[in-house]
Design a protein around this motif. Structure first.
Motif, PDB file in Angstrom:
ATOM      1  N   PRO A 328       0.825  -1.221   0.000  1.00  0.00           N
ATOM      2  CA  PRO A 328       0.000   0.000   0.000  1.00  0.00           C
ATOM      3  C   PRO A 328       0.856   1.268   0.000  1.00  0.00           C
ATOM      4  O   PRO A 328       1.948   1.289   0.576  1.00  0.00           O
ATOM      5  CB  PRO A 328      -0.804  -0.120   1.302  1.00  0.00           C
ATOM      6  CG  PRO A 328      -0.839  -1.585   1.591  1.00  0.00           C
ATOM      7  CD  PRO A 328       0.480  -2.117   1.129  1.00  0.00           C
ATOM      8  N   THR A 329       0.351   2.302  -0.640  1.00  0.00           N
ATOM      9  CA  THR A 329       1.079   3.579  -0.698  1.00  0.00           C
ATOM     10  C   THR A 329       0.399   4.682   0.110  1.00  0.00           C
ATOM     11  O   THR A 329       1.049   5.639   0.521  1.00  0.00           O
ATOM     12  CB  THR A 329       1.226   4.042  -2.159  1.00  0.00           C
ATOM     13  OG1 THR A 329      -0.074   4.113  -2.770  1.00  0.00           O
ATOM     14  CG2 THR A 329       2.096   3.071  -2.939  1.00  0.00           C
ATOM     15  N   SER A 330      -0.926   4.566   0.304  1.00  0.00           N
ATOM     16  CA  SER A 330      -1.640   5.562   1.109  1.00  0.00           C
ATOM     17  C   SER A 330      -1.639   5.097   2.559  1.00  0.00           C
ATOM     18  O   SER A 330      -2.533   4.365   3.007  1.00  0.00           O
ATOM     19  CB  SER A 330      -3.081   5.707   0.600  1.00  0.00           C
ATOM     20  OG  SER A 330      -3.807   6.620   1.411  1.00  0.00           O
ATOM     21  N   VAL A 331      -0.605   5.503   3.312  1.00  0.00           N
ATOM     22  CA  VAL A 331      -0.425   4.958   4.661  1.00  0.00           C
ATOM     23  C   VAL A 331      -0.157   6.038   5.704  1.00  0.00           C
ATOM     24  O   VAL A 331       0.425   7.086   5.406  1.00  0.00           O
ATOM     25  CB  VAL A 331       0.747   3.948   4.695  1.00  0.00           C
ATOM     26  CG1 VAL A 331       0.508   2.803   3.753  1.00  0.00           C
ATOM     27  CG2 VAL A 331       2.064   4.636   4.353  1.00  0.00           C
ATOM     28  N   LYS A 332      -0.616   5.765   6.896  1.00  0.00           N
ATOM     29  CA  LYS A 332      -0.279   6.577   8.072  1.00  0.00           C
ATOM     30  C   LYS A 332       0.689   5.755   8.909  1.00  0.00           C
ATOM     31  O   LYS A 332       0.333   4.686   9.402  1.00  0.00           O
ATOM     32  CB  LYS A 332      -1.526   6.915   8.897  1.00  0.00           C
ATOM     33  CG  LYS A 332      -1.230   7.713  10.168  1.00  0.00           C
ATOM     34  CD  LYS A 332      -2.499   8.011  10.940  1.00  0.00           C
ATOM     35  CE  LYS A 332      -2.200   8.756  12.244  1.00  0.00           C
ATOM     36  NZ  LYS A 332      -1.568  10.082  12.005  1.00  0.00           N
ATOM     37  N   ASN A 333       1.919   6.230   9.048  1.00  0.00           N
ATOM     38  CA  ASN A 333       2.952   5.475   9.755  1.00  0.00           C
ATOM     39  C   ASN A 333       2.835   5.649  11.260  1.00  0.00           C
ATOM     40  O   ASN A 333       2.599   6.751  11.768  1.00  0.00           O
ATOM     41  CB  ASN A 333       4.339   5.929   9.300  1.00  0.00           C
ATOM     42  CG  ASN A 333       4.617   5.523   7.866  1.00  0.00           C
ATOM     43  OD1 ASN A 333       4.660   4.345   7.549  1.00  0.00           O
ATOM     44  ND2 ASN A 333       4.791   6.503   6.981  1.00  0.00           N
ATOM     45  N   MET A 334       3.010   4.532  11.984  1.00  0.00           N
ATOM     46  CA  MET A 334       2.980   4.548  13.448  1.00  0.00           C
ATOM     47  C   MET A 334       4.039   3.589  13.969  1.00  0.00           C
ATOM     48  O   MET A 334       4.272   2.534  13.372  1.00  0.00           O
ATOM     49  CB  MET A 334       1.621   4.067  13.988  1.00  0.00           C
ATOM     50  CG  MET A 334       0.504   5.055  13.918  1.00  0.00           C
ATOM     51  SD  MET A 334      -0.973   4.358  14.706  1.00  0.00           S
ATOM     52  CE  MET A 334      -1.760   5.838  15.255  1.00  0.00           C
TER      53      MET A 334
END
Length: 484
Positions: A328-334
């Protein structure tokens, strides 16, 4: 330094005690390495997790989560579709008065990983949690939540020295034949003459391993002791491997940390782990075939008087000649820490364990607590364990304890105690908590002639030893009990 080197030893114990120490384990590693050379494999698994735990009213609540897992995996990537049946959890929540009508009986979602991060679709959290989904996830514009798991999957995810730097883990090295060869050199150096408590059982290409928490903790002690004994030969093989991995360590720091290792302290910690996880066990078996392998896990994780979790997994993996996985490219990193804190904010509570001459005291109705930096415990459980004569006057609200000619009188809410007829000031008074009379542990113990030793080096755990024997006798008693 001491904590870091002990952490390193524990991780080495987990890594090495189950691999490459005996011919059987080496045979298992050899078969596993063959699978590691596959370009990829198809995954088909089913599992069930059963949990029972105490509720706020000291009753027991239970639930189970059956699941299926299907997908494909390569050396460093995987794409899995998981289906979780949460009907049991819904029923439990409904009994507690929760509105779960909008929650489906089963949740299906896709998980993707590239070896460094795990990607979970945001909609999964919304479907499962509804209005309770954390704000940081609900308001995210991205389609996926990406969790950084780099150090959770790396073989030695720990700073091994004060000057260690783990910022750039070399994944290419970790996947190389050079790494496998280097690790075997560490095995040979660290585990010369090592004999495991429990070995793999082998029948052709079928391997099985089964151990209780007693055996696992004993294994950890044996592993740690063997590493310490062979440290002079182990360090020259370990240090360069850690540095190649991106964990920059200094030889002198490792040696200094190892010099602080004390077997009796390690045994004591292992004994406490064994008592806390009493009833836990693990069972694993795998059969390697030409183009597939079948694995079965049966794990029981038990925290005495708190929770019991049973996990069963049956998995078949079939060889694939090619694997295509879209990241996936649309990501929110945590980070994993940020993610966990969203759902389980860090608890400020501390578990308090009290031992009398090396034997744990059980507090059935009320656990010890800390008030104004002083530990309070239920009076009867402590004093009767000591062999004291105990009296409680409900009218005057006074506790009297007599032991070996010494007398202590405590009054609820009064900081002035009477010790052998003399008034003595305390930092915190005896008090009533949840209908139980709680008394200051150190004050009472020391005034009855006992020594008190505190250990809060482990986060979230407070260990207290009360004893009237020598330090050496206490260490020997703990060591002796750990062998039984």
């Amino acid at each position: 330094m001491k904590k870091k080197i002990l952490s390193l030893i524990m991780i080495l114990a987990m890594m090495f005690s189950l691999v490459a120490c005996t011919p059987n384990m080496k045979a298992y590693v050899a078969e596993a390495n063959k699978v590691a050379e596959w370009k990829g494999y198809d995954v088909d698994a089913k599992a069930e997790m059963k949990v029972s735990m105490q509720d706020e009213k000291n009753g027991t609540m239970t639930f189970s989560v059956p699941m299926t897992i299907k997908g494909k995996s390569s050396k460093d990537m995987a794409e899995l579709v998981m289906n979780l049946n949460v009907k049991s959890i819904k029923e439990l929540a409904a009994k507690e008065g929760e509105d779960v009508k909008s929650v489906p009986d089963s949740i299906e979602f896709k998980v993707v990983t590239d070896g460094k991060k795990v990607y979970i679709a945001k909609e999964v959290f919304i479907k499962l949690l509804g209005d309770d989904v954390p704000k940081a996830i609900k308001e995210a514009k991205e389609e996926y939540i990406a969790l950084d798991t780099q150090f959770a999957t790396a073989p030695i995810p720990v700073a091994a020295s004060e000057k260690a730097n783990t910022g750039n883990m070399d994944m290419k090295y970790l996947q190389s034949a050079e790494f496998k060869s280097d690790v075997m050199k560490i095995f040979d150096a660290a585990f010369a003459d090592y004999k495991p408590v429990v070995d793999f059982k082998v029948e052709g290409n079928k391997f099985s391993y089964e151990a209780t928490i007693d055996e696992l903790t004993k294994e950890a002690v044996n592993v740690a002791s063997t590493i310490a004994k062979n440290w002079e030969k182990t360090e020259p093989t370990l240090t360069p491997v850690l540095n190649k991995m991106g964990i920059k360590v200094v030889k002198e720091d490792l040696n200094k940390g190892m010099s602080e290792f004390k077997k009796d302290e390690f045994e004591k910690s292992a004994e406490q782990v064994k008592e806390t996880l009493k009833g836990s066990k693990v069972k694993y078996n795998v059969e390697f075939k030409e183009n597939s392998f079948v694995q079965n896990y049966d794990i029981t994780f038990n925290i005495d008087k708190v929770m019991k979790m049973e996990m069963k997994i049956q998995e078949t993996d079939t060889k694939l000649e090619s694997v295509n996985i879209a990241i996936p490219t649309s990501v929110k990193n945590m980070t994993m820490e940020e993610y966990v804190n969203l759902f389980m904010p860090e608890s400020k509570e501390t578990a308090i364990l009290v031992a009398y001459n090396g034997e744990m005291i059980e507090f059935e109705d009320q656990e010890p607590v800390i008030k104004n930096d002083r530990t309070l415990v239920p009076f009867r459980a402590l004093l009767e364990k000591m062999g004291a004569e105990v009296k409680w006057d409900a009218v005057t609200k006074k506790v009297t304890a007599v032991k070996d000619g010494k007398e202590i009188i405590l009054e609820i809410g009064n900081k002035t105690a009477v010790v052998d007829g003399k008034k003595v000031e305390m930092d915190v008074p005896a008090q009533i908590l949840n209908d139980r009379t709680m008394i200051p542990l150190r004050f009472v113990s020391e005034n009855l002639g006992y020594k008190v030793k505190f250990d809060n080096s482990t986060k979230g755990l407070y260990l207290i030893d009360i004893y009237n024997i020598s330090d050496e006798e206490l260490a020997n008693k703990i060591k002796g009990d750990s062998k039984n």
